[in-house]
Design a protein around this motif. Structure first.
Motif, mmCIF file in Angstrom:
data_model
loop_
_atom_site.group_PDB
_atom_site.id
_atom_site.type_symbol
_atom_site.label_atom_id
_atom_site.label_comp_id
_atom_site.label_asym_id
_atom_site.label_seq_id
_atom_site.Cartn_x
_atom_site.Cartn_y
_atom_site.Cartn_z
ATOM 1 N N HIS A 61 0.837 -1.205 0.000
ATOM 2 C CA HIS A 61 0.000 0.000 0.000
ATOM 3 C C HIS A 61 0.870 1.254 0.000
ATOM 4 N N ASP A 65 0.445 4.051 -2.800
ATOM 5 C CA ASP A 65 0.193 5.457 -2.472
ATOM 6 C C ASP A 65 1.075 6.368 -3.314
ATOM 7 N N ASP A 68 -0.042 6.315 -6.958
ATOM 8 C CA ASP A 68 -1.204 7.205 -7.146
ATOM 9 C C ASP A 68 -0.740 8.652 -7.298
#
Length: 146
Positions: A61, A65, A68
């Motif tokens: 994750h 992140d 993104d």
């Protein structure tokens, strides 16, 4: 397999994408869903956690992140734990400054060859740790293979 201790924001495109791919493989290994790479030393630190799968999902994750932020689309549905589970778990792992320095040198060498502009931007920086890692004093990790 390289599961970087370095902050994903400092990884060049190739390292970020390869880390994602290799992290997904690590997740599969830790779930017992593949026979290969079961003894890979990079998995040692995750195996030391009460929930190794949550640990690698939390790590992934962190990569997603930053992906993104850069406008990349990493498919989080491939992760077996949600971002909420990962953040609620509050998992923290130590990383030694020696390990971080070792990986930094490795990343700089790779970027010098494949991403000269990224390399030039990294040179004046100091390595930062992945958001789930806490830096402690110490040598290169025992599980690191040169």
């Amino acid at each position: 397999m390289r599961l970087w201790s370095i902050d994903p924001a400092q990884l060049d495109r190739a390292a970020l994408i390869a880390g994602w791919r290799e992290g997904l493989l690590a997740q599969k290994v830790l779930r017992g869903a593949t026979r290969g790479y079961r003894n890979h030393p990079q998995l040692t630190r995750f195996r030391e956690l009460d929930d190794p799968v949550l640990g690698v999902a939390t790590w992934l994750h962190g990569l997603a992140d930053d992906a993104d932020r850069r406008g990349y689309r990493f498919d989080r549905t491939r992760l077996v734990r949600t971002a909420e589970e990962a953040s609620a778990g509050g998992l923290r792992l130590p990383v030694t400054d020696g390990q971080l320095g070792h990986e930094w040198t490795h990343l700089l060498a790779k970027c010098e060859a494949r991403s000269p502009d990224w390399h030039a931007a990294l040179v004046p920086q100091r390595p930062r740790a992945h958001p789930m890692l806490d830096v402690v004093a110490g040598p290169v990790a025992d599980w690191e293979r040169a």
